[in-house]
Scaffold this active site. Structure first.
Site, mmCIF file in Angstrom:
data_model
loop_
_atom_site.group_PDB
_atom_site.id
_atom_site.type_symbol
_atom_site.label_atom_id
_atom_site.label_comp_id
_atom_site.label_asym_id
_atom_site.label_seq_id
_atom_site.Cartn_x
_atom_site.Cartn_y
_atom_site.Cartn_z
ATOM 1 C CG HIS A 9 -103.816 -26.246 41.049
ATOM 2 N ND1 HIS A 9 -103.565 -25.335 42.049
ATOM 3 C CD2 HIS A 9 -102.750 -27.096 41.077
ATOM 4 C CE1 HIS A 9 -102.417 -25.637 42.649
ATOM 5 N NE2 HIS A 9 -101.904 -26.705 42.067
ATOM 6 C CG HIS A 15 -108.019 -22.255 48.978
ATOM 7 N ND1 HIS A 15 -107.365 -23.125 49.791
ATOM 8 C CD2 HIS A 15 -107.142 -21.914 47.990
ATOM 9 C CE1 HIS A 15 -106.134 -23.299 49.338
ATOM 10 N NE2 HIS A 15 -105.976 -22.584 48.239
ATOM 11 C CG ASP A 73 -105.851 -18.376 40.894
ATOM 12 O OD1 ASP A 73 -104.729 -17.973 40.581
ATOM 13 O OD2 ASP A 73 -106.090 -19.547 41.220
HETATM 14 N N1 CMC Z 1 -118.405 -21.122 43.124
HETATM 15 C C1 CMC Z 1 -119.567 -21.639 43.551
HETATM 16 N N2 CMC Z 1 -119.684 -22.608 44.465
HETATM 17 C C2 CMC Z 1 -118.539 -23.098 44.975
HETATM 18 C C3 CMC Z 1 -117.279 -22.612 44.594
HETATM 19 C C4 CMC Z 1 -117.218 -21.578 43.626
HETATM 20 N N3 CMC Z 1 -116.060 -21.069 43.227
HETATM 21 N N4 CMC Z 1 -116.307 -23.271 45.272
HETATM 22 C C5 CMC Z 1 -116.947 -24.154 46.055
HETATM 23 N N5 CMC Z 1 -118.297 -24.043 45.879
HETATM 24 C C6 CMC Z 1 -119.348 -24.784 46.598
HETATM 25 C C7 CMC Z 1 -119.466 -26.217 46.094
HETATM 26 O O1 CMC Z 1 -120.402 -26.302 45.052
HETATM 27 C C8 CMC Z 1 -119.880 -26.938 47.343
HETATM 28 O O2 CMC Z 1 -121.236 -26.660 47.548
HETATM 29 P P1 CMC Z 1 -122.214 -27.819 48.145
HETATM 30 O O3 CMC Z 1 -121.702 -28.057 49.543
HETATM 31 O O4 CMC Z 1 -123.579 -27.245 48.073
HETATM 32 O O5 CMC Z 1 -122.027 -29.003 47.255
HETATM 33 C C9 CMC Z 1 -119.112 -26.223 48.457
HETATM 34 O O6 CMC Z 1 -118.917 -24.880 47.968
HETATM 35 C C10 CMC Z 1 -117.777 -26.860 48.791
HETATM 36 O O7 CMC Z 1 -117.023 -26.921 47.582
HETATM 37 P P2 CMC Z 1 -116.060 -28.101 47.176
HETATM 38 O O8 CMC Z 1 -116.040 -28.195 45.687
HETATM 39 O O9 CMC Z 1 -116.387 -29.316 47.965
HETATM 40 O O10 CMC Z 1 -114.679 -27.520 47.697
HETATM 41 P P3 CMC Z 1 -113.236 -28.062 47.357
HETATM 42 O O11 CMC Z 1 -112.407 -27.827 48.551
HETATM 43 O O12 CMC Z 1 -113.296 -29.447 46.825
HETATM 44 O O13 CMC Z 1 -112.787 -27.126 46.137
HETATM 45 C C11 CMC Z 1 -111.899 -25.359 44.904
HETATM 46 C C12 CMC Z 1 -111.926 -26.060 46.255
HETATM 47 C C13 CMC Z 1 -110.830 -24.276 44.922
HETATM 48 C C14 CMC Z 1 -111.544 -26.367 43.799
HETATM 49 C C15 CMC Z 1 -113.299 -24.753 44.622
HETATM 50 O O14 CMC Z 1 -113.611 -23.809 45.617
HETATM 51 C C16 CMC Z 1 -113.397 -24.129 43.233
HETATM 52 O O15 CMC Z 1 -113.694 -24.828 42.266
HETATM 53 N N6 CMC Z 1 -113.138 -22.794 43.116
HETATM 54 C C17 CMC Z 1 -113.100 -22.146 41.810
HETATM 55 C C18 CMC Z 1 -111.777 -22.417 41.141
HETATM 56 C C19 CMC Z 1 -110.664 -21.626 41.761
HETATM 57 O O16 CMC Z 1 -110.802 -20.426 42.007
HETATM 58 N N7 CMC Z 1 -109.520 -22.282 41.992
HETATM 59 C C20 CMC Z 1 -108.316 -21.630 42.520
HETATM 60 C C21 CMC Z 1 -107.929 -22.142 43.860
HETATM 61 S S1 CMC Z 1 -106.700 -21.088 44.659
HETATM 62 C C22 CMC Z 1 -105.264 -21.241 43.691
HETATM 63 C C23 CMC Z 1 -104.651 -22.556 43.775
HETATM 64 O O17 CMC Z 1 -103.893 -22.801 44.712
HETATM 65 O O18 CMC Z 1 -104.873 -23.365 42.885
#
Ligand code: CMC
Length: 436
Positions: free
Chosen positions: A274, A314, A370
């Site tokens: 986050h 995201h 971010d």
């Molecule tokens: N790098 C590589 N792969 C990713 C990433 C990433 N940053 N984000 C998502 N994926 C992949 C994930 O492995 C999954 O792949 P598969 O379908 O093969 O299993 C797919 O994309 C969907 O991801 P998810 O984890 O189910 O997505 P989510 O909606 O649960 O997570 C997130 C959203 C923001 C936590 C995630 O994208 C992430 O960890 N990003 C990196 C951390 C980050 O930049 N966070 C800041 C968010 S914006 C500021 C805020 O409001 O907090």
């Protein structure tokens, strides 16, 4: 004739149910049914009734809100109907905070009053300084912020009365006003520097920069950096029902005081998935080190061995995060004043490669807020571990607006999700010396 309802057939019983569909402002992305309407679906009259199972709230609206609108597919973000691009271009942080909290742009008089009320509450009680002094010199500033905001609740016992509008507004002034002071004091403490008191003739951002960086009393923040920080604060002011805001609403629903409640929201923001992501992005860029190492890093991300491309992806945006676009543009303004942060070259190349790679394209992973914010903060001289704190300062406005909206919403009650129990069936207790 189309009807705004859903017909559900329970194949266990053959019974059919009709439940109404309700809409928000937009029918395209605001259609929902009431989860409680599912409760009537039962096999036997003494059944609990059907629930919706939704780990991590992937598809559950927990409230109706009139504060922030996001269209994740089209990359749209609006506060109270105003596009983020317009606010970033024309507004100030305090005006945007007023808009988010009160629901409309202020008149000149309202803005002056609001600004005055925030400004007069920027000071911290002297005992808070002693409290801050108790933290180790290397304590993470976000830990200091979380602890200190929580501690403020002991200074304002009147804050427990969350149902009195004037009292609520007073706590809102105090919290919006004191967050930058706590943040700057946390930084000064870590450097062993004397605290610089808030200066009421400076803008919200200039005052923060002054409290952070003043060594020589003649220090004046650069107007370009002051404006860049205002824009960064506007972009981070609210983002509807994210993890920390949901925490704010859930904790606040128990009717505790807003300081303890906001400490909980800030703790949720701290995590690297986050608001801690901006810090993680900088550490990632530093670890990559040079453009030549990017392909190998991308390979590791795609192999899924626990490495993520931080600052990408995201839950809601399946398109370029509009905040990231604006931040990328203001990076150049900042670099003109303080010099180019060399990490920007790695970030730009990382983005270029990722946006052409099928792994990221097929999963709709784009840069989020971010990805570039940390590079700017670092160029401004703000240390990496302060980045989540920089997120918490403006988000305070959003948390408080959402908290107040929750308290005034007649449909809200104490937050209390259901569970699907998957544990053991009833077992008889066995005394210790008879256990296998
Ligand atoms: N790098 C590589 N792969 C990713 C990433 C990433 N940053 N984000 C998502 N994926 C992949 C994930 O492995 C999954 O792949 P598969 O379908 O093969 O299993 C797919 O994309 C969907 O991801 P998810 O984890 O189910 O997505 P989510 O909606 O649960 O997570 C997130 C959203 C923001 C936590 C995630 O994208 C992430 O960890 N990003 C990196 C951390 C980050 O930049 N966070 C800041 C968010 S914006 C500021 C805020 O409001 O907090």
């Amino acid at each position: 004739m189309p009807k705004d309802s859903l017909t559900i057939t329970d194949n266990r019983t053959g019974k059919t149910y009709e439940v109404p569909i309700q809409y928000g402002t937009y029918s395209k992305d605001g259609a929902s049914i009431r989860a409680m309407d599912l409760r009537q679906i039962k096999v036997a009259t003494d059944d609990f009734g059907l629930m919706a199972y939704d780990p991590a709230f992937l598809n559950t609206a927990s409230c109706k809100s009139a504060i922030t609108y996001i269209d994740g597919d089209r990359g749209i973000l609006r506060y109270r109907g105003y596009g983020i691009e317009h606010l970033a271009e024309r507004s100030t942080f305090l005006e945007t905070a007023y808009l988010i909290i009160h629901g409309a742009l202020p008149s000149r008089h309202e803005l002056d009053e609001w600004t005055r009320n925030i400004t007069v509450h920027t000071m911290l009680h002297e005992s808070i300084k002693k409290f801050l002094d108790g933290f180790n010199y290397d304590a993470h500033p976000m830990g200091i912020l979380v602890g200190t905001v929580g501690a403020l609740s002991t200074f304002y016992p009147d804050a427990k009365n969350t149902h009195e509008p004037a009292g609520r507004l007073l706590q809102i002034y105090r919290l919006v006003a004191k967050m930058p002071t706590i943040a700057a004091f946390a930084y000064r403490h870590s450097r062993g520097l004397p605290y610089i008191h808030p200066q009421n003739d400076l803008s919200f951002s200039a005052n923060f920069l002054n409290m952070m960086f003043q060594i020589d009393p003649r220090y004046r923040p650069s107007p370009a950096l002051e404006r860049a920080l205002e824009v960064l604060f506007i972009l981070h002011a609210d983002h509807e029902q994210n993890c920390s805001t949901s925490a704010m609403r859930a904790i606040g629903s128990a009717h505790g005081d807003p300081y303890s409640t906001l400490a909980g929201a800030a703790a949720a923001l701290y995590g690297p998935l986050h608001g801690g992501a901006n810090e993680a992005v900088l550490r990632m860029l530093a670890e990559i080190g040079s453009i030549q190492n990017i392909p190998n890093f991308i390979k590791r991300v795609k192999a899924g061995d626990g490495v993520r491309l931080m600052g990408f992806g995201h839950r809601v945006y399946k398109n370029y995060d509009p905040r990231a676009k604006i931040i990328k543009a203001i990076a150049n303004v900042v670099f003109e004043v303080v010099g180019r942060n060399p990490l920007i070259e790695i970030a730009l190349e990382l983005e270029r490669i990722a946006l052409e790679d099928d792994y990221f394209v097929s999963r709709k992973l784009y840069p989020n807020v971010d990805f570039y914010s940390g590079i700017i903060y670092q160029a401004m001289g703000i240390p990496v571990d302060m980045f989540p704190v920089m997120f918490a300062i403006p988000r305070t406005a959003g948390w408080l607006a959402q908290w107040q909206e929750m308290l005034l919403d007649g449909e809200q009650k104490i937050a209390r999700p259901r569970q699907v129990y998957v544990g053991a069936d009833h077992r008889d207790y066995v005394v210790l010396d008879r256990r296998q």
